[in-house]
Design a protein around this motif. Structure first.
Motif, mmCIF file in Angstrom:
data_model
loop_
_atom_site.group_PDB
_atom_site.id
_atom_site.type_symbol
_atom_site.label_atom_id
_atom_site.label_comp_id
_atom_site.label_asym_id
_atom_site.label_seq_id
_atom_site.Cartn_x
_atom_site.Cartn_y
_atom_site.Cartn_z
ATOM 1 N N LYS A 86 0.885 -1.048 -0.068
ATOM 2 C CA LYS A 86 -0.049 0.058 -0.047
ATOM 3 C C LYS A 86 1.074 1.289 -0.099
ATOM 4 O O LYS A 86 0.570 2.053 -0.746
ATOM 5 C CB LYS A 86 -0.849 0.024 1.135
ATOM 6 C CG LYS A 86 -1.937 1.407 1.326
ATOM 7 C CD LYS A 86 -2.546 1.059 2.443
ATOM 8 C CE LYS A 86 -3.665 2.222 2.591
ATOM 9 N NZ LYS A 86 -4.628 2.231 3.956
ATOM 10 N N ILE A 87 1.976 1.322 0.753
ATOM 11 C CA ILE A 87 2.780 2.397 0.990
ATOM 12 C C ILE A 87 3.563 2.615 -0.230
ATOM 13 O O ILE A 87 3.603 3.763 -1.027
ATOM 14 C CB ILE A 87 3.915 2.398 2.202
ATOM 15 C CG1 ILE A 87 3.038 2.375 3.397
ATOM 16 C CG2 ILE A 87 4.777 3.515 2.148
ATOM 17 C CD1 ILE A 87 3.850 1.970 4.639
ATOM 18 N N TYR A 88 4.001 1.533 -0.972
ATOM 19 C CA TYR A 88 4.814 1.427 -2.079
ATOM 20 C C TYR A 88 3.913 1.972 -3.449
ATOM 21 O O TYR A 88 4.442 2.878 -4.064
ATOM 22 C CB TYR A 88 5.288 0.047 -2.548
ATOM 23 C CG TYR A 88 6.098 -0.003 -3.640
ATOM 24 C CD1 TYR A 88 7.384 0.520 -3.953
ATOM 25 C CD2 TYR A 88 5.452 -0.258 -4.841
ATOM 26 C CE1 TYR A 88 7.774 0.467 -4.939
ATOM 27 C CE2 TYR A 88 6.074 -0.238 -6.166
ATOM 28 C CZ TYR A 88 7.487 0.357 -6.269
ATOM 29 O OH TYR A 88 8.233 0.150 -7.276
ATOM 30 N N ARG A 89 2.873 1.655 -3.323
ATOM 31 C CA ARG A 89 1.718 2.032 -4.341
ATOM 32 C C ARG A 89 1.713 3.764 -4.412
ATOM 33 O O ARG A 89 1.613 4.145 -5.445
ATOM 34 C CB ARG A 89 0.376 1.386 -4.443
ATOM 35 C CG ARG A 89 0.636 -0.015 -4.849
ATOM 36 C CD ARG A 89 -0.577 -0.945 -4.691
ATOM 37 N NE ARG A 89 -1.715 -0.338 -5.382
ATOM 38 C CZ ARG A 89 -3.140 -0.520 -5.041
ATOM 39 N NH1 ARG A 89 -3.466 -1.320 -4.332
ATOM 40 N NH2 ARG A 89 -3.940 0.233 -5.874
ATOM 41 N N LYS A 90 1.632 4.001 -3.262
ATOM 42 C CA LYS A 90 1.349 5.657 -2.987
ATOM 43 C C LYS A 90 2.360 6.463 -3.666
ATOM 44 O O LYS A 90 2.520 7.457 -4.048
ATOM 45 C CB LYS A 90 0.894 5.909 -1.597
ATOM 46 C CG LYS A 90 -0.578 5.521 -1.222
ATOM 47 C CD LYS A 90 -0.645 6.072 0.165
ATOM 48 C CE LYS A 90 -2.294 5.788 0.570
ATOM 49 N NZ LYS A 90 -2.751 6.076 1.748
ATOM 50 N N VAL A 91 3.828 6.017 -3.059
ATOM 51 C CA VAL A 91 4.737 6.607 -3.353
ATOM 52 C C VAL A 91 5.368 6.437 -4.911
ATOM 53 O O VAL A 91 5.619 7.490 -5.382
ATOM 54 C CB VAL A 91 6.178 6.164 -2.452
ATOM 55 C CG1 VAL A 91 7.606 6.655 -2.609
ATOM 56 C CG2 VAL A 91 5.801 6.532 -1.029
ATOM 57 N N GLY A 144 10.289 -4.657 4.130
ATOM 58 C CA GLY A 144 9.536 -4.840 2.876
ATOM 59 C C GLY A 144 10.043 -3.735 1.574
ATOM 60 O O GLY A 144 9.927 -3.889 0.384
ATOM 61 N N LEU A 145 9.558 -2.362 2.361
ATOM 62 C CA LEU A 145 9.857 -1.176 1.563
ATOM 63 C C LEU A 145 11.232 -1.153 0.995
ATOM 64 O O LEU A 145 11.507 -0.773 -0.062
ATOM 65 C CB LEU A 145 9.309 -0.129 2.539
ATOM 66 C CG LEU A 145 7.779 0.070 2.466
ATOM 67 C CD1 LEU A 145 7.449 1.160 3.592
ATOM 68 C CD2 LEU A 145 7.252 0.145 1.249
ATOM 69 N N SER A 146 12.240 -1.502 1.968
ATOM 70 C CA SER A 146 13.701 -1.079 1.611
ATOM 71 C C SER A 146 13.878 -2.147 0.527
ATOM 72 O O SER A 146 14.498 -2.017 -0.450
ATOM 73 C CB SER A 146 14.742 -1.488 2.633
ATOM 74 O OG SER A 146 14.411 -0.694 3.784
ATOM 75 N N TYR A 147 13.371 -3.453 0.500
ATOM 76 C CA TYR A 147 13.580 -4.461 -0.835
ATOM 77 C C TYR A 147 12.965 -3.978 -1.821
ATOM 78 O O TYR A 147 13.749 -4.128 -2.823
ATOM 79 C CB TYR A 147 12.763 -5.577 -0.010
ATOM 80 C CG TYR A 147 12.712 -7.050 -1.374
ATOM 81 C CD1 TYR A 147 13.782 -7.723 -1.211
ATOM 82 C CD2 TYR A 147 11.703 -7.066 -2.002
ATOM 83 C CE1 TYR A 147 13.668 -8.695 -2.262
ATOM 84 C CE2 TYR A 147 11.543 -8.059 -2.767
ATOM 85 C CZ TYR A 147 12.644 -8.891 -3.205
ATOM 86 O OH TYR A 147 12.664 -9.839 -3.975
ATOM 87 N N LEU A 148 11.841 -3.244 -1.998
ATOM 88 C CA LEU A 148 11.081 -2.897 -3.001
ATOM 89 C C LEU A 148 12.050 -1.677 -3.716
ATOM 90 O O LEU A 148 11.996 -1.626 -4.831
ATOM 91 C CB LEU A 148 9.779 -2.419 -2.774
ATOM 92 C CG LEU A 148 8.790 -3.377 -2.486
ATOM 93 C CD1 LEU A 148 7.544 -2.953 -1.941
ATOM 94 C CD2 LEU A 148 8.621 -4.338 -3.577
ATOM 95 N N ARG A 149 12.756 -1.049 -2.726
ATOM 96 C CA ARG A 149 13.300 0.230 -3.136
ATOM 97 C C ARG A 149 14.490 -0.380 -3.937
ATOM 98 O O ARG A 149 15.050 0.205 -5.211
ATOM 99 C CB ARG A 149 13.630 1.016 -2.034
ATOM 100 C CG ARG A 149 14.592 2.214 -2.601
ATOM 101 C CD ARG A 149 14.892 3.009 -1.003
ATOM 102 N NE ARG A 149 15.616 4.232 -1.729
ATOM 103 C CZ ARG A 149 16.403 5.033 -0.666
ATOM 104 N NH1 ARG A 149 16.419 4.622 0.659
ATOM 105 N NH2 ARG A 149 17.192 5.938 -1.201
ATOM 106 N N GLY A 150 15.090 -1.496 -3.250
ATOM 107 C CA GLY A 150 16.369 -2.145 -3.908
ATOM 108 C C GLY A 150 16.219 -2.577 -5.425
ATOM 109 O O GLY A 150 16.982 -2.550 -6.164
#
Length: 79
Positions: free
Chosen positions: A28-33, A68-74
């Motif tokens: 959810k956070i990733y989708r917003k950012v 999880g967010l760090s993983y997606l950013r990577g």
């Protein structure tokens, strides 16, 4: 009675519901950012990543979300 016996060391595994909450929150956070959705393979890989962390002893849902967010950013950086 022969001496005292120590209680067995039991690892408590997180349930899939406990893993699903940080997973959903990270998505959810990733989708917003990022302003785009995740494809199915990325969601699957993220779920595996969070599950591995939980198996290694990370129990705090907030920490799992951040990881999880760090993983997606990577993953974004490697593309």
């Amino acid at each position: 009675m022969q001496g005292t016996t120590a209680a067995p060391c039991v690892l408590i595994a997180m349930t899939s519901v406990e893993i699903a909450k940080p997973l959903a929150r990270a998505i959810k956070i990733y989708r917003k950012v990022a302003r785009h959705d995740l494809d199915a393979p990325t969601r699957r890989d993220l779920a595996r990543h969070i599950k591995r962390l939980a198996e290694r002893g990370v129990r705090d849902p907030g920490r799992l979300t951040v990881h999880g967010l760090s993983y997606l950013r990577g993953r974004d950086r490697s593309c």
